[in-house]
Every structure is written in C-alpha cells, then in structure tokens.
Design a protein around this motif. Structure first.
Motif, mmCIF file in Angstrom:
data_model
loop_
_atom_site.group_PDB
_atom_site.id
_atom_site.type_symbol
_atom_site.label_atom_id
_atom_site.label_comp_id
_atom_site.label_asym_id
_atom_site.label_seq_id
_atom_site.Cartn_x
_atom_site.Cartn_y
_atom_site.Cartn_z
ATOM 1 N N SER A 116 0.827 -1.196 0.000
ATOM 2 C CA SER A 116 0.000 0.000 0.000
ATOM 3 C C SER A 116 0.865 1.252 0.000
ATOM 4 O O SER A 116 2.085 1.189 0.219
ATOM 5 C CB SER A 116 -0.925 0.004 1.216
ATOM 6 N N ALA A 117 0.213 2.383 -0.211
ATOM 7 C CA ALA A 117 0.951 3.639 -0.206
ATOM 8 C C ALA A 117 1.608 3.883 1.139
ATOM 9 O O ALA A 117 2.739 4.399 1.208
ATOM 10 C CB ALA A 117 0.013 4.786 -0.559
ATOM 11 N N ARG A 118 0.943 3.511 2.230
ATOM 12 C CA ARG A 118 1.512 3.710 3.571
ATOM 13 C C ARG A 118 2.710 2.793 3.817
ATOM 14 O O ARG A 118 3.542 3.067 4.677
ATOM 15 C CB ARG A 118 0.439 3.463 4.634
ATOM 16 N N CYS B 213 -1.046 6.850 -9.226
ATOM 17 C CA CYS B 213 -0.274 6.309 -8.108
ATOM 18 C C CYS B 213 0.426 7.440 -7.356
ATOM 19 O O CYS B 213 0.648 7.360 -6.145
ATOM 20 C CB CYS B 213 0.753 5.310 -8.626
ATOM 21 N N ILE B 214 0.735 8.525 -8.080
ATOM 22 C CA ILE B 214 1.368 9.689 -7.471
ATOM 23 C C ILE B 214 0.291 10.568 -6.833
ATOM 24 O O ILE B 214 -0.830 10.681 -7.333
ATOM 25 C CB ILE B 214 2.171 10.466 -8.525
ATOM 26 N N ASP B 215 0.617 11.169 -5.727
ATOM 27 C CA ASP B 215 -0.287 12.041 -4.983
ATOM 28 C C ASP B 215 -0.987 13.036 -5.910
ATOM 29 O O ASP B 215 -0.343 13.734 -6.702
ATOM 30 C CB ASP B 215 0.537 12.797 -3.933
ATOM 31 N N ALA B 216 -2.322 13.095 -5.802
ATOM 32 C CA ALA B 216 -3.107 13.980 -6.660
ATOM 33 C C ALA B 216 -2.795 15.448 -6.429
ATOM 34 O O ALA B 216 -3.134 16.292 -7.270
ATOM 35 C CB ALA B 216 -4.600 13.727 -6.437
ATOM 36 N N ALA B 217 -2.181 15.778 -5.305
ATOM 37 C CA ALA B 217 -1.756 17.160 -5.096
ATOM 38 C C ALA B 217 -0.696 17.555 -6.122
ATOM 39 O O ALA B 217 -0.533 18.737 -6.427
ATOM 40 C CB ALA B 217 -1.206 17.328 -3.685
ATOM 41 N N GLY C 204 -0.502 8.942 -1.340
ATOM 42 C CA GLY C 204 0.227 8.184 -2.344
ATOM 43 C C GLY C 204 1.689 8.541 -2.445
ATOM 44 O O GLY C 204 2.268 9.184 -1.572
ATOM 45 N N LEU C 205 2.294 8.141 -3.548
ATOM 46 C CA LEU C 205 3.731 8.284 -3.724
ATOM 47 C C LEU C 205 4.095 9.712 -4.100
ATOM 48 O O LEU C 205 3.359 10.374 -4.837
ATOM 49 C CB LEU C 205 4.246 7.337 -4.804
ATOM 50 N N SER C 206 5.197 10.172 -3.592
ATOM 51 C CA SER C 206 5.778 11.396 -4.121
ATOM 52 C C SER C 206 6.395 11.082 -5.478
ATOM 53 O O SER C 206 6.691 9.917 -5.795
ATOM 54 C CB SER C 206 6.856 11.924 -3.176
ATOM 55 N N PHE C 207 6.613 12.121 -6.279
ATOM 56 C CA PHE C 207 7.254 11.897 -7.570
ATOM 57 C C PHE C 207 8.660 11.334 -7.387
ATOM 58 O O PHE C 207 9.098 10.449 -8.118
ATOM 59 C CB PHE C 207 7.308 13.193 -8.371
#
Length: 404
Positions: A294-296, A322-326, A338-341
C-alpha cells in the motif's frame, strides 16, 4: 511475421501512382503505408495481388508459384498490402498513424527489422473504457511533448543530478511507431490492433513501451504476452487495484486477466490507497501470487521487490494516479496521498534496472487543465527513467564542462 498457414487477402481500395520509367507506388490509405515497385518487379507484384483478390493461404500460393520469392510476399505483408483475412475486420478502418513528436527515431511499420532489441514506443490514445473523468486519450501526445528529446537522440555526456549519475556519451536505443488509430472501430478492434503490434515486437525481440490512454490498454498487451511467454511477472503502480468484479472490461477491471492467467506470477501492486465497496454478489477467493504494497507501506517496497525471482521477465504498468493527486492532478480518478514523484522515480528506476523488462506502459494521463501539465511532465520523466535503464553510468563527480 508471416503465418503462411492462414488465409491472406489483398487489402481493399489500394491506391496506385505511376512514377517515372515504369516505377509505380502502391499506397494503403487506411494505414498510411506505401511500397515503391521497380519495373522488374511490377508484373510479379500485380500477379501476387491479383492472386489474393480472394482469400487463400500463403502455403497454397507458394505451392502454386514456386518461382515467386518469399521476400517479395513479406514486403507486401509488411506494407499491409496483403493482410490476414481474420485481421481485415479490425484493420480495414485504420491501424497506425504517425506522430509529429516522436520519442527517439520514427519507425514505420513496413520498416520494422527482423531483429531489434531496443524499446519501441507506441501511443494508444483511447479512453473509451474509463469510468472516471475522460481525457486520457490526450495522454500520448502530452507525454511525448514533454519528453526531453536531446536525452534520447543527442550527442555528448548526460548528467543526472537527482540520482548523481554520469552517462558518458549516452546513446539510447528507442524508436517510435506512432499511435494506434482509434477511429472507425470498436474498442475491441483497437485492442486487436494493439495486440498485433505487441505480437510483432515480441517476435523480433523489441520491447513495447505503451503510452496511454486509459488503463484498459494493459489488458490487451498482457493478453498477447501471455500467448508467447511461459511465465512473467507483473509490477503494477496504482492508487487503485483495478480488480473490480466485472464481466466487462474497463480501466477498473483490467487486472482480472493477471489473476486468472497462470503465466502471470508474481503479480505485485504498489501504491494502493483507495477505499472501495465490493459487490455483495462477488465471491472472495485467495490469490497467493498477489503481493500488495500500500501507499503507507511504500517504504518497504525495495526490500519486498528484492525477494522477487530474477529468472523471469517482468511487465511494468504505471498509472499516473499512483502519485499524490496534489502533484499529479491531470488524471481521470485522482487520489490524494500516495507516492511522491521522487519515490516513484526511484522505484521505477530500481525496477527497470533490476529486472528484465519485456514491456511497459504509462497510462491515465489526462488532457491539460492549465499551463503546467504536471501529470504529463512526471510521466515523461518516468518514461525517460525506463528508457535509460539499459545505459551504463558512472558516479557523478564535481567535474565541470568547459570548452577548450
């Protein structure tokens, strides 16, 4: 690949243009492919095309015309002037179309060599199976627009500041076939066109790199790979498991094939983080080949990936959500967290350098919603990581570059 036991037929509505001194050109307007015919071969080419006005097998034709060179028929097949009868339905309204921003060296279908160990980029601009927001059909064009072309076709050293690498006089083997033509056919026709390309690339030893498009395109690639590879692993980056119980294909059910196909093992999913309601009519079953990170739990990804078998090839599928929607906001079903770039880049680099990749896809990049297309920029960088994976490098030093 010529499958001589299958019936072939002359493609309908070919165009003929007379040139100088008896040379003429044959053009397939549905595919944009052409073949120039020299005077000494003209009568022979006309005879072959006339012989296949009605479907017949190549074996039958060669038995009746032993004097016809097999290479000539291969050229006609490669130029899609002759096609397998069973493929005509999904090829008649289109096949491939060129891109104005190729990644690496442009490559026409009729010019595919008999052997090629490089990456071959193919865009699949469709979002017909997307259940969330539309726009992923713009993904291939947006990703290509932001890929750094000088990295792939320029000259000189390449410096990677982020991972502190120096690639001396970098030369990357990558070609671009353009896009699957999505017009004039149902989505299963688009999938059949995609399978045809993947089949041929696997045959000549090339590695397909697909630019989506929605995630359903992965289904067709896996279908074809499973016909040719005895066992392979699947490494999937996504916010969603894409295992929705369904009898129809969508981007939310694309990995049903990975669960059911025994040739896919292991099946690794990284970055999952959504909360879903499962249909009460679905039956829960064990899936021992599935590994979920998981992302965590992403900090443990490298240690878990190290435990995967190294004696089989892998397919990499990366959904940009998969990358954070922010950060990666231009996608159909964004999910925060989620994942940072940076983490995604490290893991894609690790996967591409550690495992033998037989193919990859980067999907769900939607159309731009502002001046900065963050999702396409990130996808382009991840694609570059994948393409650089076979290139040797040295540790970066404090050296500088100056003209003598």
């Amino acid at each position: 690949m010529i499958r001589s036991h299958l019936e072939h037929v002359t493609f309908p509505n070919l165009l003929r243009a007379e040139r100088e001194e008896g040379v003429f050109s044959l053009h397939n307007p549905a595919h944009g492919t052409s073949l120039d015919v020299e005077p000494e071969s003209g009568e022979l080419v006309d005879m072959v095309l006339e012989a296949f006005a009605e479907p017949r097998t190549l074996d039958d034709f060669f038995a009746a015309h032993e004097d016809v060179p097999e290479e000539l028929v291969l050229y006609l097949v490669r130029a899609t002037l002759l096609v397998e009868r069973e493929q005509l339905e999904f090829l008649e309204h289109g096949f491939l179309r060129p891109t104005s921003t190729p990644t690496g060296t442009p490559l026409a279908w009729s010019d595919l060599p008999d052997a090629l160990e490089d990456w071959v980029v193919l865009g699949v601009p469709v979002d017909a199976h997307a259940l969330g927001g539309s726009g992923a059909r713009h993904g291939p064009a947006e990703i290509r627009r932001l890929i750094n072309g000088t990295l792939l076709s320029g000259e000189g050293d390449v410096v990677d500041w982020e991972l502190r690498r120096l690639y001396p006089n970098l030369q990357v083997g990558v070609h671009d076939l353009g896009d699957i033509d999505p017009e004039g056919g149902r989505m299963d026709h688009v999938g059949s066109r995609l399978r045809k390309v993947v089949r041929e690339l696997l045959r000549i030893g090339a590695r397909p790199l697909l630019l989506g498009g929605d995630h359903s395109i992965t289904h067709y690639a896996l279908q074809e790979i499973a016909q040719h590879v005895p066992r392979f692993g699947l490494i999937h980056f996504d916010a969603h498991p894409d295992l929705l119980p369904s009898r129809t294909l969508s981007h939310a059910s694309v990995f049903k094939l990975a669960v059911e196909e025994p040739r896919v093992d292991p099946f690794v999913q990284l970055g999952l983080r959504v909360i879903e309601r499962i249909s009460p009519y679905a039956r829960r079953e064990p899936c021992p080949k599935r590994v979920v990170i998981s992302a965590r739990e992403i900090a443990s990804a490298a240690s878990i990936l190290q435990q995967l078998p190294r004696d089989i090839p892998y397919y990499l599928s990366f959904d940009i959500d998969c990358i954070d929607a922010a950060s990666a906001r231009e996608t159909g079903t964004p999910a925060f967290g989620g994942l940072s770039f940076e983490r995604a880049s490290e893991l894609v680099d690790y996967v591409a350098r550690t495992f033998e990749l037989l193919g990859a896809d980067f999907v769900e990049v939607a159309g731009a919603q502002g001046a900065l297309h963050a999702s396409a920029s990130m996808a382009a960088s991840l694609v570059q990581r994948c393409l650089l994976s076979a290139s040797p490098f040295e540790p970066l030093t404090t050296d500088v570059y100056r003209f003598p």
